[in-house]
Design a protein around this motif. Sequence first.
Motif, PDB file in Angstrom:
ATOM      1  N   ARG A 154       0.811  -1.212   0.000  1.00  0.00           N
ATOM      2  CA  ARG A 154       0.000   0.000   0.000  1.00  0.00           C
ATOM      3  C   ARG A 154       0.846   1.263   0.000  1.00  0.00           C
ATOM      4  O   ARG A 154       0.576   2.204  -0.758  1.00  0.00           O
ATOM      5  CB  ARG A 154      -0.909  -0.023   1.236  1.00  0.00           C
ATOM      6  CG  ARG A 154      -1.729   1.221   1.506  1.00  0.00           C
ATOM      7  CD  ARG A 154      -2.370   1.129   2.899  1.00  0.00           C
ATOM      8  NE  ARG A 154      -3.274   2.223   3.186  1.00  0.00           N
ATOM      9  CZ  ARG A 154      -2.900   3.415   3.624  1.00  0.00           C
ATOM     10  NH1 ARG A 154      -1.598   3.673   3.826  1.00  0.00           N
ATOM     11  NH2 ARG A 154      -3.796   4.361   3.867  1.00  0.00           N
ATOM     12  N   HIS A 155       1.869   1.293   0.846  1.00  0.00           N
ATOM     13  CA  HIS A 155       2.627   2.524   1.043  1.00  0.00           C
ATOM     14  C   HIS A 155       3.449   2.929  -0.172  1.00  0.00           C
ATOM     15  O   HIS A 155       3.950   4.052  -0.236  1.00  0.00           O
ATOM     16  CB  HIS A 155       3.536   2.399   2.262  1.00  0.00           C
ATOM     17  CG  HIS A 155       4.599   1.347   2.143  1.00  0.00           C
ATOM     18  ND1 HIS A 155       4.319   0.003   2.223  1.00  0.00           N
ATOM     19  CD2 HIS A 155       5.941   1.435   1.952  1.00  0.00           C
ATOM     20  CE1 HIS A 155       5.434  -0.687   2.086  1.00  0.00           C
ATOM     21  NE2 HIS A 155       6.435   0.161   1.923  1.00  0.00           N
ATOM     22  N   LEU A 156       3.601   2.034  -1.154  1.00  0.00           N
ATOM     23  CA  LEU A 156       4.335   2.374  -2.363  1.00  0.00           C
ATOM     24  C   LEU A 156       3.447   2.944  -3.459  1.00  0.00           C
ATOM     25  O   LEU A 156       3.950   3.494  -4.444  1.00  0.00           O
ATOM     26  CB  LEU A 156       5.071   1.135  -2.900  1.00  0.00           C
ATOM     27  CG  LEU A 156       6.168   0.557  -2.010  1.00  0.00           C
ATOM     28  CD1 LEU A 156       6.841  -0.632  -2.687  1.00  0.00           C
ATOM     29  CD2 LEU A 156       7.214   1.614  -1.653  1.00  0.00           C
ATOM     30  N   LEU A 157       2.144   2.832  -3.310  1.00  0.00           N
ATOM     31  CA  LEU A 157       1.223   3.296  -4.346  1.00  0.00           C
ATOM     32  C   LEU A 157       1.052   4.810  -4.274  1.00  0.00           C
ATOM     33  O   LEU A 157       0.806   5.359  -3.187  1.00  0.00           O
ATOM     34  CB  LEU A 157      -0.136   2.621  -4.192  1.00  0.00           C
ATOM     35  CG  LEU A 157      -0.165   1.093  -4.267  1.00  0.00           C
ATOM     36  CD1 LEU A 157      -1.588   0.588  -4.046  1.00  0.00           C
ATOM     37  CD2 LEU A 157       0.390   0.606  -5.595  1.00  0.00           C
ATOM     38  N   PRO A 158       1.135   5.515  -5.407  1.00  0.00           N
ATOM     39  CA  PRO A 158       0.889   6.961  -5.392  1.00  0.00           C
ATOM     40  C   PRO A 158      -0.462   7.335  -4.788  1.00  0.00           C
ATOM     41  O   PRO A 158      -0.586   8.377  -4.132  1.00  0.00           O
ATOM     42  CB  PRO A 158       0.974   7.328  -6.877  1.00  0.00           C
ATOM     43  CG  PRO A 158       1.906   6.325  -7.465  1.00  0.00           C
ATOM     44  CD  PRO A 158       1.603   5.041  -6.726  1.00  0.00           C
TER      45      PRO A 158
ATOM     46  N   THR B 124       2.470   3.433 -11.129  1.00  0.00           N
ATOM     47  CA  THR B 124       1.249   2.625 -11.240  1.00  0.00           C
ATOM     48  C   THR B 124       0.117   3.496 -11.794  1.00  0.00           C
ATOM     49  O   THR B 124      -0.883   3.735 -11.116  1.00  0.00           O
ATOM     50  CB  THR B 124       0.846   2.033  -9.883  1.00  0.00           C
ATOM     51  OG1 THR B 124       0.697   3.110  -8.929  1.00  0.00           O
ATOM     52  CG2 THR B 124       1.889   1.051  -9.367  1.00  0.00           C
ATOM     53  N   PRO B 125       0.231   3.963 -13.023  1.00  0.00           N
ATOM     54  CA  PRO B 125      -0.788   4.886 -13.552  1.00  0.00           C
ATOM     55  C   PRO B 125      -2.177   4.286 -13.642  1.00  0.00           C
ATOM     56  O   PRO B 125      -3.178   5.016 -13.533  1.00  0.00           O
ATOM     57  CB  PRO B 125      -0.240   5.249 -14.940  1.00  0.00           C
ATOM     58  CG  PRO B 125       0.691   4.122 -15.297  1.00  0.00           C
ATOM     59  CD  PRO B 125       1.308   3.706 -14.000  1.00  0.00           C
ATOM     60  N   ASN B 126      -2.282   2.984 -13.831  1.00  0.00           N
ATOM     61  CA  ASN B 126      -3.616   2.398 -13.981  1.00  0.00           C
ATOM     62  C   ASN B 126      -4.300   2.159 -12.652  1.00  0.00           C
ATOM     63  O   ASN B 126      -5.529   2.244 -12.560  1.00  0.00           O
ATOM     64  CB  ASN B 126      -3.512   1.111 -14.810  1.00  0.00           C
ATOM     65  CG  ASN B 126      -3.137   1.426 -16.242  1.00  0.00           C
ATOM     66  OD1 ASN B 126      -3.890   2.081 -16.961  1.00  0.00           O
ATOM     67  ND2 ASN B 126      -1.939   1.008 -16.653  1.00  0.00           N
TER      68      ASN B 126
ATOM     69  N   HIS C 163       0.448  -2.244 -15.900  1.00  0.00           N
ATOM     70  CA  HIS C 163       0.237  -2.040 -17.337  1.00  0.00           C
ATOM     71  C   HIS C 163      -0.860  -2.962 -17.862  1.00  0.00           C
ATOM     72  O   HIS C 163      -1.742  -2.541 -18.628  1.00  0.00           O
ATOM     73  CB  HIS C 163       1.551  -2.301 -18.082  1.00  0.00           C
ATOM     74  CG  HIS C 163       1.407  -2.330 -19.570  1.00  0.00           C
ATOM     75  ND1 HIS C 163       1.220  -1.190 -20.318  1.00  0.00           N
ATOM     76  CD2 HIS C 163       1.402  -3.375 -20.444  1.00  0.00           C
ATOM     77  CE1 HIS C 163       1.116  -1.526 -21.595  1.00  0.00           C
ATOM     78  NE2 HIS C 163       1.221  -2.842 -21.695  1.00  0.00           N
ATOM     79  N   TRP C 164      -0.830  -4.210 -17.419  1.00  0.00           N
ATOM     80  CA  TRP C 164      -1.819  -5.173 -17.905  1.00  0.00           C
ATOM     81  C   TRP C 164      -3.164  -4.991 -17.219  1.00  0.00           C
ATOM     82  O   TRP C 164      -4.214  -5.289 -17.810  1.00  0.00           O
ATOM     83  CB  TRP C 164      -1.268  -6.586 -17.767  1.00  0.00           C
ATOM     84  CG  TRP C 164      -0.195  -6.808 -18.785  1.00  0.00           C
ATOM     85  CD1 TRP C 164       1.133  -6.524 -18.663  1.00  0.00           C
ATOM     86  CD2 TRP C 164      -0.377  -7.293 -20.110  1.00  0.00           C
ATOM     87  NE1 TRP C 164       1.799  -6.803 -19.828  1.00  0.00           N
ATOM     88  CE2 TRP C 164       0.895  -7.277 -20.737  1.00  0.00           C
ATOM     89  CE3 TRP C 164      -1.471  -7.737 -20.837  1.00  0.00           C
ATOM     90  CZ2 TRP C 164       1.080  -7.694 -22.050  1.00  0.00           C
ATOM     91  CZ3 TRP C 164      -1.291  -8.153 -22.141  1.00  0.00           C
ATOM     92  CH2 TRP C 164      -0.024  -8.127 -22.740  1.00  0.00           C
TER      93      TRP C 164
END
Length: 487
Positions: free
Chosen positions: A13-17, A26-28, A243-244
């Motif tokens: 969790r803590h790595l997600l923007p 993690t743009p998606n 990406h996928w």
Amino acid sequence: MNTIVVLLDTLNRHLLPTYGGDWVKTPNIERLAEKSVVFDQHWSGSLPCMPARRDLLTGRTAFLEKGWGGIEPFDETLPNVLRKGGVFSHIVTDHYHYFATGGENYCQSFTTWDFHRGQEDDPWHSTVSEPEVPAEHYGRVRTQYERNRKRFLQEEDYAGPRTMRAACDWLESNAEEDNYFLMVEAFDPHEPFDCPKHYLDLYQDDYKGPLYNWPNYGDVDVPEEAVAHVRKRYAANLTMIDHWLGKLLDTMDRLALWQDTLLIFTTDHGFLLGEHQKMGKNQMHVFNELAHIPMMIHVPGGEHNGTRISALTQNIDVMPTILDYMNVAIPDQVKGHSLRGLLEGQMDKVRNAAIYGYHGMAVNVTDGNYTYMRAPRAADNHPCFTYTAMPTTFRSYLGNQVQELIETGRFLPYTRFPLFKVPMSRQDEPYATNRQVMETKLYDISQDYQQQHAIQDAELEARMIRLLKESMHEANTPLEQFERLGL
């Protein structure tokens, strides 16, 4: 009305923007967050992989009665309950533990299932001769994975991308259907952290040392530059599956599925990558990096999509939420709470606490502001038992070493099904598994989220003990667990 659950394994969790991370791409996942209600206080229950899935699919926190193992004959699983309500269910997964000893009856409860092979030690690619392995490496290198990875000739061959592609295909082929539940489960970014090089290049990795993509669990046992490298490998693996995931979101856009689909995005637990000077999971205290997990829920037509919820929730709340939205009755056995009231702005709270942990180790509780890690009272961890009608565990059978000590009977209050009561500790021998969790700890995570400084506060500890005991009773915890913890 349809429901899709997307579960990425071992997602930090803590790595997600979306949750404040500032370097992993993690743009998606961010794109999904914009369409969803983001939960800020969502917690695991039972750890690790299979115990977490049993929680998710039964709405019960089961780690105090059993560890790793299959779905029990008396479990009311989400797919089975949906089937009784006339809902078709399908799972697409590359999580090979479902098909190993100790993973029985999870996928089989879905109407149909689709398994994509090749992750980790999945006994997939067969060569009688031993594969070549690097002469120098840190951490783990396993021969079966070295066999499997020889079949990953291009990005589309990796199991995670194949899983997401299969989910897209399933949605395309069922575009005109209604009243279904689809579970999309990718093993990535679980270790080994392996993906095409162009994803690692995104993180300017200049590491020149031995192969290191699969850490040993426990204390950090590699140089600092190797820690930095494996963190980038984790990030690269996450960016690949993100990406996928984007292709799945594209499919939902193209088929206009957002208007009538509840979508839940979450994970089972996190993974330590050097925090607390530890790597992995399973052996140490369940720090926030492991237990505090992401969850996002897109509600079709929901006016609150794009907002955040700070109410305390945990993984056992997923099942009743799905049943509520699919208009299927929630079984009496379920201990989780539907989150529909939170999602639609009619409630501001569903629980006072979340308990979480591994079977036979410390038991943990949080109220969202504090975390309390209650250690066993004695080094022999006695008394501790597993209750099961399916005596299997992680790739093995349970109880072979203590056959003469196993009892049978009706031990759990919520089922009349006869069970094995298998001793997991004995007063006449040491218990090695708990060696890193024998100290009770209390943290103020509102001020010390990284849990660097345990506090001493007798009044606060007494309050957290009361909260822990209340939560354990609510979970139908076997009474000897209270004795084991000195409660």
